[in-house]
Design an enzyme around this catalytic site. Structure first.
Site, mmCIF file in Angstrom:
data_model
loop_
_atom_site.group_PDB
_atom_site.id
_atom_site.type_symbol
_atom_site.label_atom_id
_atom_site.label_comp_id
_atom_site.label_asym_id
_atom_site.label_seq_id
_atom_site.Cartn_x
_atom_site.Cartn_y
_atom_site.Cartn_z
ATOM 1 C CG ASN A 183 -2.004 -1.066 1.103
ATOM 2 O OD1 ASN A 183 -2.972 -0.915 0.371
ATOM 3 N ND2 ASN A 183 -1.807 -2.176 1.816
ATOM 4 C CD GLU A 184 4.441 1.645 -3.290
ATOM 5 O OE1 GLU A 184 5.133 2.583 -3.684
ATOM 6 O OE2 GLU A 184 4.909 0.629 -2.755
ATOM 7 N N PRO A 185 2.085 5.282 -0.765
ATOM 8 C CG PRO A 185 3.803 6.774 -0.207
ATOM 9 C CD PRO A 185 3.558 5.390 -0.727
ATOM 10 C CB SER A 187 -2.863 3.059 -0.165
ATOM 11 O OG SER A 187 -1.999 2.549 -1.151
ATOM 12 C CG ASP A 199 8.430 4.840 -4.902
ATOM 13 O OD1 ASP A 199 9.532 4.528 -4.425
ATOM 14 O OD2 ASP A 199 8.161 5.962 -5.344
#
Length: 663
Positions: A183-185, A187, A199
Site C-alpha cells: 500500500n504505497e502513498p 492508498s 514506487d
C-alpha cells in the site's frame, strides 16, 4: 568468538531504561502521550521478535483449544525475518501450525508461470516450508492472471478471507515510504485488495530478498489498508535507524494517505514493535524533556540547546531564560543557574569539536582537542566500503591527513563491481580491442576471443540478468583504476592502496552473501600488518543497500578479536566513524568536525570526479537526482551552516565524525 553484528550495538546516546520500558502504566501513559499507536521498544531485534512470537504463539494455541483456525495475513521482507526465525525455532520445540491459515499480503504483478520473482516463494523460503502448516491452508494472490481478470480475482480473495471468519493476525513490516504490504502513498483508508503500481524505491527494497537477478515487476496485487485493518490484531515490526523517520510519522504524525502506516492509529489492537535505533526519532527518545523529567547528561543538554536554537532561530549565546521556560527546559535553569551558564558550557563543547588537525596537532596542548597530539606522525587506515566512499565521505579530511604528513592507507573493502554500467565495459573493451589492433597486430587471440564473447553476452543480455564472471571482473578493474587515480590525485602512494575484495560482496547481485569469519580475517590481517594509530570506518549504517553495515561489522569484528588477544597496537588507536552520501551525523553526536576552505572543497570534488563510472550512468544513484559529488558538497555545506547558525565559526564546508569505542 567472532562477533559479526557489533554495529547493531553502537549507541550514540544512552537512552534511560525508563524511556523505552517504563515500570508502570502511569509512567507509560506519560512518556507515550505523543504516540497514537501502542509502541514497544526493545534493546535488540531478537527481544522484539520474541515479543511478537509470544503473542502469535498464544493466539495459535487459544484458537487450537477452541477448535478453530488461526487466520494470519503475512508479509515478507527483512524486517520479518527475525520473527519468522523465532517462530521456526519454537516449532522445532513443539509449536504446531496445523491449525493456521495464511494469506500472503501481496504478490508481484505481472509474473510468468516459471518466474522466481514471487512473494509467496519468499514467504515459503523464510517460514512456511520450515513449519508444519498444511499446504491447502496457504493462499496467495496470483501474479500470472490476466489484467482483465484482476478486479474479480481480488474481490474473490477478500471473500475467501471472510469464509475463514476474517483475519485474526496481520503481521507486516513498515516500508521506507510508509507502506504496509504494497500500500504505497496515496492508498486510502478504505482501500481493498487491488492492483497497484509500486514506487521505484519499494522495488529496490523488494529486490534485496531475491536469490536471482530477476527484475522486480512494476506492479503488485496487495491486500488493501481496509483489509489489513479488519484484522483483530496487527503487529508491525521495524528495525534500524533507516526506519526511524517512518516510525515517527506513522505513530506521531497526522493520519494521512501520504503515510499509509499512519492508518494504524485508527485500529484498537495495532502494535508497533521496534528496536532503539528505529525509535530514535520518537519524541520520548529524541526530545524527552517534552514528555517527562530528564536525567541531564552533557550530551542531552547539548541536544536540547541545539533543538532550542532551531526552534527560536537564535544562536546559542543569545538564548534567554524566557526561551528555556517557554519551551519545556526550565529544569536546565535550575541545574545551571541561568541560561548564560548553560549556553557558554554547550558553546564551548561544540567549539572544541572543530579541528583542522584530524590526526592531532603536534607540539600542542590537546586537552580540548578531539585527537591526541602524539604519536606524530600517525599511521592511519581509512576503510572504504566501495571504491569511492573514502573521497565522498571524508575527502577533505584525507587531504588534511596527507598534508600533515601522516602515513595514510586507503582500504577498499569491496570491488563495487555491480555498480558499473554495461556501457562502461563496452567503452573499455573498445579501447582494448583498438589497442590490440594498433600495437599487437591483432595477434592476441585471447583479447579478440574475449572481446567477441563479452560483446555476444551484452547482445543477449536482458534486463535483470546477472553478469557473467568476466564482465564482473572487468567492472571491478574499472573501479580499481578509478580508485587508484583518485588516491594518486590525493598524493597517497599506490603501495598504501589496498583492495580486499571481501567475499561476502561477490554474489553478482544486489543482495549480498552473509558476512562471515572469512571476511573478518582478511580485515584483521591488514590491521595486524599496518598497526594503525587511527582507523576511519563507515558509520552510515542506514545505507540503502546494506553493504556499509556489513563492511563495518567486518572491521569491528576484527578489532574485537584483536582486543580479545590484547594486541599492543590497539591500546594506542582511536576509531572514528564517518557518514557518506546518504546522511550526516546529528550535531549533538559530532565529536570531531574538520573544516574545509572553498579550495579544499573543490579538491575533494575533483577526487570524487575521478570515479567516472559513478557519475551520470551509475546504476544505484537512487531517487535522488543529485550526483554523488553534489550530495557530498550539499551535506558538507549543510553541516557548516548548522555550526554557523549556532553562532560558531563560519566555514565553507565541514566533515563530521563520531568516535567508536570498542565494547
Amino acid at each position: 568468538m567472532v562477533k559479526l553484528n557489533l554495529s547493531s550495538q553502537i549507541v550514540l546516546n544512552k537512552v534511560p531504561h525508563a524511556l523505552y520500558q517504563p515500570k508502570t502504566v502511569l509512567d507509560r501513559s506519560e512518556i507515550t502521550r505523543m504516540e497514537r499507536v501502542p509502541t514497544d521498544i526493545f534493546t535488540s531485534i531478537a527481544e522484539g521478535a520474541k515479543s511478537i512470537a509470544d503473542d502469535i504463539e498464544k493466539k495459535i494455541k487459544t484458537k487450537e483449544l477452541e477448535g478453530n483456525f488461526c487466520v494470519m495475513a503475512l508479509g515478507t521482507g527483512t524486517s520479518l525475518a527475525p520473527v519468522y526465525e523465532e517462530l521456526v525455532r519454537r516449532h522445532k520445540k513443539g509449536l504446531s501450525f496445523r491449525n493456521v491459515v495464511v494469506f500472503n499480503g501481496y504478490e508481484y504483478y505481472p509474473l510468468t508461470a516459471n518466474s522466481n520473482c514471487k512473494s509467496i516463494l519468499q514467504l515459503k523460503s523464510m517460514f512456511l516450508d520450515k513449519v508444519d502448516i498444511e499446504p491447502q491452508n496457504v493462499f496467495s494472490l496470483d501474479g500470472t492472471i490476466s489484467q482483465d481478470a484482476v478486479s474479480d480475482y481480488c474481490r474473490l480473495y477478500e471473500q475467501r478471507i471472510q469464509t475463514f471468519g476474517g483475519l485474526d493476525i496481520a503481521l507486516f513490516g513498515i516500508g521506507r515510504i510508509g507502506n504496509i504490504a504494497a500500500n504505497e502513498p496515496g492508498s486510502g483508508l478504505g482501500s481493498m485488495t487491488r492492483i497497484i503500481l509500486t514506487d521505484s524505491l519499494s522495488r529496490v527494497e523488494m529486490s534485496k530478498s531475491f536469490a536471482s537477478g530477476e527484475q522486480v515487476p512494476p506492479c503488485c496485487l496487495t491486500m488493501g489498508m481496509s483489509t489489513i485493518l479488519k484484522a483483530h490484531n496487527i503487529y508491525i515490526a521495524a528495525w534500524g535507524e533507516e526506519k526511524a523517520l517512518m516510525v515517527r510519522d506513522a505513530t506521531e504524525g497526522k493520519i494521512s494517505d501520504t503515510v499509509p502506516a499512519s492508518f494504524l492509529q485508527t485500529h484498537n489492537h495495532a502494535r508497533l514493535v521496534i528496536d532503539l535505533p528505529a525509535a530514535s526519532q520518537l519524541t520520548r527518545i529524541k526530545l524527552p524533556w517534552l514528555v517527562t523529567s530528564c536525567h541531564w547528561t552533557d550530551k542531552l543538554v547539548r541536544s536540547a540547546l541545539i533543538w532550542l536554537c532551531g526552534l527560536t532561530q537564535k544562536p546559542i549565546l543569545k538564548l534567554t531564560n524566557k526561551d528555556y521556560n517557554e519551551n519545556g527546559l526550565s529544569e536546565l535553569l535550575a541545574l545551571y543557574g541561568s541560561a548564560y551558564d548553560a549556553n557558554i558550557k554547550i558553546f564551548n563543547d561544540l567549539q572544541h569539536t572543530i579541528t583542522g588537525w584530524p590526526g592531532g596537532k603536534p607540539n600542542a596542548d590537546d586537552t580540548y582537542r578531539p585527537e591526541r597530539a602524539t604519536p606524530y606522525p600517525k599511521r592511519v587506515v581509512v576503510f572504504s566500503p566501495h571504491p569511492d566512499d573514502d573521497v565522498i565521505s571524508m575527502g577533505g579530511t584525507i587531504q588534511r591527513l596527507v598534508k600533515q604528513n601522516h602515513d595514510v592507507h586507503i582500504v577498499y573493502e569491496t570491488s563495487g563491481n555491480i555498480a558499473v554500467g554495461d556501457e562502461e565495459v563496452t567503452r573499455f573493451m573498445h579501447f582494448i580491442n583498438g589497442f590490440n589492433q594498433l600495437f599487437a597486430n591483432s595477434e592476441d587471440k585471447v583479447v579478440s576471443d574475449k572481446y567477441k564473447e563479452i560483446k555476444d553476452f551484452f547482445l543477449k543480455k536482458k534486463e535483470g540478468d546477472l553478469d557473467i564472471q568476466d564482465v564482473l571482473t572487468i567492472k571491478g578493474l574499472i573501479r580499481r583504476g578509478e580508485a587508484r587515480t583518485a588516491c594518486t590525485y590525493n598524493k597517497i602512494p599506490l603501495d598504501h592502496v589496498h583492495f580486499l575484495d571481501l567475499p561476502f560482496y561477490e554474489s553478482g547481485k544486489i543482495e549480498k552473501n552473509p558476512m562471515t569469519e572469512k571476511d573478518v580475517e582478511i580485515v584483521r590481517q591488514l590491521l595486524q600488518q599496518v598497526k594503525p594509530h587511527q582507523i576511519y570506518v563507515a558509520g552510515d549504517l542506514a545505507d540503502p543497500h546494506g553493504t556499509h553495515r556489513k563492511c563495518t561489522d567486518a572491521v569491528l569484528a576484527a578489532i574485537d578479536l584483536e582486543k580479545q588477544d590484547k594486541a599492543e597496537w590497539l591500546k594506542d588507536c582511536r576509531i572514528w566513524m564517518y557518514r557518506g552520501a546518504w546522511a550526516e551525523w546529528e550535531l549533538e553526536n559530532i565529536e570531531m568536525c574538520v573544516p574545509m576552505s572553498p579550495e579544499e572543497l573543490r579538491t575533494k570534488r575533483n577526487a570524487i570526479l575521478k570515479h567516472q563510472s559513478q557519475m551520470e550512468s551509475a546504476p544505484f544513484l537512487g531517487n535522488d537526482e543529485r550526483l554523488f559529488w553534489q550530495r557530498a558538497e550539499d551535506r558538507n555545506r549543510g553541516t557548516a551552516e548548522l555550526y554557523d547558525k549556532l553562532g560558531l565559526a563560519c566555514y565553507e564546508a565541514m566533515e563530521a565524525f563520531v568516535e567508536y569505542k570498542p565494547l
